[in-house]
Design an enzyme around this catalytic site. Structure first.
Site, PDB file in Angstrom:
ATOM      1  N   ASP A 104       0.734  -1.364  -0.043  1.00  0.00           N
ATOM      2  CA  ASP A 104       0.104  -0.069   0.062  1.00  0.00           C
ATOM      3  C   ASP A 104       1.001   1.162   0.004  1.00  0.00           C
ATOM      4  O   ASP A 104       0.627   2.428  -0.659  1.00  0.00           O
ATOM      5  CB  ASP A 104      -1.046   0.002   1.064  1.00  0.00           C
ATOM      6  CG  ASP A 104      -2.443   0.674   0.961  1.00  0.00           C
ATOM      7  OD1 ASP A 104      -2.191   1.579   0.153  1.00  0.00           O
ATOM      8  OD2 ASP A 104      -3.364   0.006   1.291  1.00  0.00           O
TER       9      ASP A 104
ATOM     10  N   HIS B  77       2.173   3.124  -3.429  1.00  0.00           N
ATOM     11  CA  HIS B  77       1.604   4.394  -4.062  1.00  0.00           C
ATOM     12  C   HIS B  77       2.326   5.638  -3.395  1.00  0.00           C
ATOM     13  O   HIS B  77       2.201   6.484  -4.321  1.00  0.00           O
ATOM     14  CB  HIS B  77       0.100   4.442  -3.411  1.00  0.00           C
ATOM     15  CG  HIS B  77      -0.748   3.491  -3.962  1.00  0.00           C
ATOM     16  ND1 HIS B  77      -1.056   3.171  -5.068  1.00  0.00           N
ATOM     17  CD2 HIS B  77      -1.396   2.267  -3.058  1.00  0.00           C
ATOM     18  CE1 HIS B  77      -2.035   2.312  -5.235  1.00  0.00           C
ATOM     19  NE2 HIS B  77      -2.238   1.768  -3.942  1.00  0.00           N
TER      20      HIS B  77
ATOM     21  N   HIS C 187      -8.641  -4.422   7.418  1.00  0.00           N
ATOM     22  CA  HIS C 187      -7.574  -3.090   6.707  1.00  0.00           C
ATOM     23  C   HIS C 187      -8.001  -1.794   6.711  1.00  0.00           C
ATOM     24  O   HIS C 187      -9.247  -1.622   6.012  1.00  0.00           O
ATOM     25  CB  HIS C 187      -7.341  -3.942   5.321  1.00  0.00           C
ATOM     26  CG  HIS C 187      -6.504  -2.962   4.547  1.00  0.00           C
ATOM     27  ND1 HIS C 187      -5.389  -3.144   4.305  1.00  0.00           N
ATOM     28  CD2 HIS C 187      -6.602  -1.840   3.794  1.00  0.00           C
ATOM     29  CE1 HIS C 187      -4.506  -2.186   3.332  1.00  0.00           C
ATOM     30  NE2 HIS C 187      -5.678  -1.294   3.190  1.00  0.00           N
TER      31      HIS C 187
ATOM     32  N   HIS D 242      -7.802   2.512   6.565  1.00  0.00           N
ATOM     33  CA  HIS D 242      -7.152   3.659   6.131  1.00  0.00           C
ATOM     34  C   HIS D 242      -7.560   4.760   7.152  1.00  0.00           C
ATOM     35  O   HIS D 242      -8.712   4.735   7.760  1.00  0.00           O
ATOM     36  CB  HIS D 242      -7.339   4.163   4.540  1.00  0.00           C
ATOM     37  CG  HIS D 242      -6.656   3.334   3.682  1.00  0.00           C
ATOM     38  ND1 HIS D 242      -5.487   3.648   3.120  1.00  0.00           N
ATOM     39  CD2 HIS D 242      -6.980   1.977   3.285  1.00  0.00           C
ATOM     40  CE1 HIS D 242      -5.145   2.771   2.182  1.00  0.00           C
ATOM     41  NE2 HIS D 242      -5.987   1.787   2.318  1.00  0.00           N
TER      42      HIS D 242
ATOM     43  N   TYR E 232     -12.506   6.572  -3.273  1.00  0.00           N
ATOM     44  CA  TYR E 232     -11.093   6.308  -3.488  1.00  0.00           C
ATOM     45  C   TYR E 232     -10.267   7.478  -3.599  1.00  0.00           C
ATOM     46  O   TYR E 232     -10.762   8.493  -4.083  1.00  0.00           O
ATOM     47  CB  TYR E 232     -10.840   5.530  -4.978  1.00  0.00           C
ATOM     48  CG  TYR E 232     -10.712   3.924  -4.581  1.00  0.00           C
ATOM     49  CD1 TYR E 232     -10.022   3.364  -3.697  1.00  0.00           C
ATOM     50  CD2 TYR E 232     -11.812   3.243  -5.319  1.00  0.00           C
ATOM     51  CE1 TYR E 232     -10.175   1.898  -3.671  1.00  0.00           C
ATOM     52  CE2 TYR E 232     -11.684   1.843  -5.407  1.00  0.00           C
ATOM     53  CZ  TYR E 232     -10.903   1.308  -4.568  1.00  0.00           C
ATOM     54  OH  TYR E 232     -10.891  -0.196  -4.553  1.00  0.00           O
TER      55      TYR E 232
END
Lengths: 337, 337
Positions: free
Chosen positions: A13, A16, A193, A195, A284
């Site tokens: 991840d 990115h 998971h 963010h 997103y």
């Protein structure tokens, strides 16, 4: 209480954040340190998974398979994991990754499209890999839908299914509802998971554990898309304070965080207003740039566009809807005047 | 549900981050924007409160009273608040602040020393100020002790008492235990002030609200000591998503966050390993530098020193204990060899 198994995603991840420019040396060093700290799973792939290196998603500096090979050399008792998004990556690439030393795969689909993962999960399982189903954008489907899709992945042979908060949009109650429903109905392990767009990544991970999740993702220094992921070294410290066993040693993780901060991180991963709006709207992070362009073009507030897109449950690939939504907002604005 | 009243502390706790160098222009602009966004309370003082400007705590660029005066000019319906730590600030300074336009004061003491706040709380109350008791390092005392001290502040005439997590050391359960006990036993409002060292500031604020706290502190862009505070614009977005009313408008707060990020923040407020260890150990961020010096001198790990200091419940002013603790750890280490 069952031991919580951590998967470190900074080398996937986090890819990115560095525009997929990880070097072999970085991947080797980070993997070696993670292994020494007893992190059980270490994910190493382009940010968009195997085969992500492309014009559309950005070219990697070093090919996925080479990075997996490099990591596997020094992973010791830790397992190297790869991400595979069917449609971006292929079964042939999965086999290459396995041959290069990958011992876990996370087969990732949009939360409503688990059926596309069947063949990939079966193949991985048959190769003897630790096989995980990964339901992206899980905030955008009601708990019953997430369960339905998780059951599919279980039926294909997954060892575990993840609830994946790709947009960093989940409130603690969203996590609780989904994980508890899955825990009641699945036989296999459940993962989470997060963010950090709403500054809730660590807290939501605690809620997930409370509800029965036993696999949690983190990234050192939050190195990940958007506002980054659950900050691994923070999670390790918090779980240690709470008496929840991970087997991971805190001090080596702190040392590794210093390395990542000084040698990898291009800028500290705090919560920018852009990331915040993504989490608030539930879209997103890749939509932000497009929304800004459309906002400029049509003369509306980019934040309104993103909130509207969130309500419409847009998914990756639907970027062409952005201008349409922007124009609609502009028309409504004119109507009100 | 009752409305949650936010206090913005970027112009006070954030003063630490800019070494107390806030200009009149910055204070005026931020206050004006906060007022336009309908933030009810705006704290403007040296990081260590009235009278903090000194050799020991660092000199302010502009005197507290001038900054309060500047803020009061543009505060509109918002109230300008000052922090007062008895022993650092005086009643005479409080009167000056009131004359300059301060309409709220938070009288802050160590969590076990509420009795030193009596005169200050009484004076503020008599001047007609919104008067708040602020129990610092609340993680370091058991809930019953926090309640005992909060009851003292209530008896002196405080309109509200804050549970203050100065070291960013509280787990959600620590917040729940303290706030719920206070809610059951106090007649006045209860507040919560977090630091983000364990990445739990927003989540802990949600727990506090769930348990009955109606006053919450935040700082734009996390601008505050250590890992910073509860990121106000994030909290506003999260509370809006949860349907909890604050009266604060999100978009102007996002615009203000852009300004703070570009024009004030010297570096993004992410969670460094230093901040994390502070929260993990439960000691003030001001101890970090001293611990590093002692660690170097005695040849032990600074993190071990800080964890040990946390166990000893050290408070500000006890910095002389650091070398003693370091030497003790060194002696134990030798003993083990």
């Amino acid at each position: 209480m069952t031991k919580v198994l951590l998967t470190e995603v900074a080398l996937r991840d986090g890819s990115h954040v560095v525009a997929h420019q990880f070097t072999k040396e970085q991947v080797r060093y980070v993997t070696e340190m993670l292994s020494k700290a007893n992190v059980p799973f270490i994910e190493v792939t382009h940010g968009d998974g195997l085969g992500g290196s492309s014009l559309q998603y950005g070219f990697s500096k070093v090919h996925d398979i080479e990075l997996v090979e490099e990591a596997a050399k020094v992973a010791g008792d830790s397992k190297v994991s790869v991400l595979l998004i069917p449609g971006i990556g292929t079964i042939s690439q999965l086999k290459d990754a396995h041959a290069a030393g990958a011992r876990m795969v996370r087969v990732a689909t949009h939360v409503t499209e688990a059926d596309v993962s069947k063949q990939h999960i079966e193949t991985a399982r048959n190769m003897g890999m630790e096989t995980i189903g990964f339901l992206m954008m899980s905030h955008s489907a009601p708990p019953e839908k997430v369960l339905e899709q998780a059951l599919l992945m279980e039926s294909y042979g997954a060892h575990a299914v993840y609830v994946t908060d790709s947009a960093g949009a989940m409130l603690p109650s969203d996590v609780r509802d989904r994980i508890s429903l899955l825990r009641k109905n699945l036989k296999i392990d459940i993962g989470f998971h997060a963010h950090n767009n709403l500054s809730l990544a660590v807290a939501n991970s605690l809620v997930a554990i409370e509800e029965g999740a036993t696999r949690i993702d983190g990234s050192i220094c939050c190195l990940g898309a958007g506002a980054g992921n659950t900050q691994t070294e923070v999670l390790v410290a918090v779980l240690e304070r709470m008496g929840i066993e991970t087997g991971v040693d805190l001090y080596p993780m702190l040392d590794l965080a210093e390395y990542v901060r000084n040698d990898i991180l291009p800028h500290p991963q705090d919560i920018t207003t852009g990331s915040l709006v993504m989490g608030y709207a539930g879209v997103y992070s890749s939509f932000l740039r497009h929304a800004n362009v459309a906002a400029e073009k049509v003369g509306v507030d980019a934040r309104d566009i993103l909130v509207e897109l969130g309500k419409l449950n847009v998914v990756g690939g639907q970027e062409d809807m952005i201008l349409e939504v922007a124009s609609e907002i502009a028309r409504e604005k004119v109507g009100k005047i």
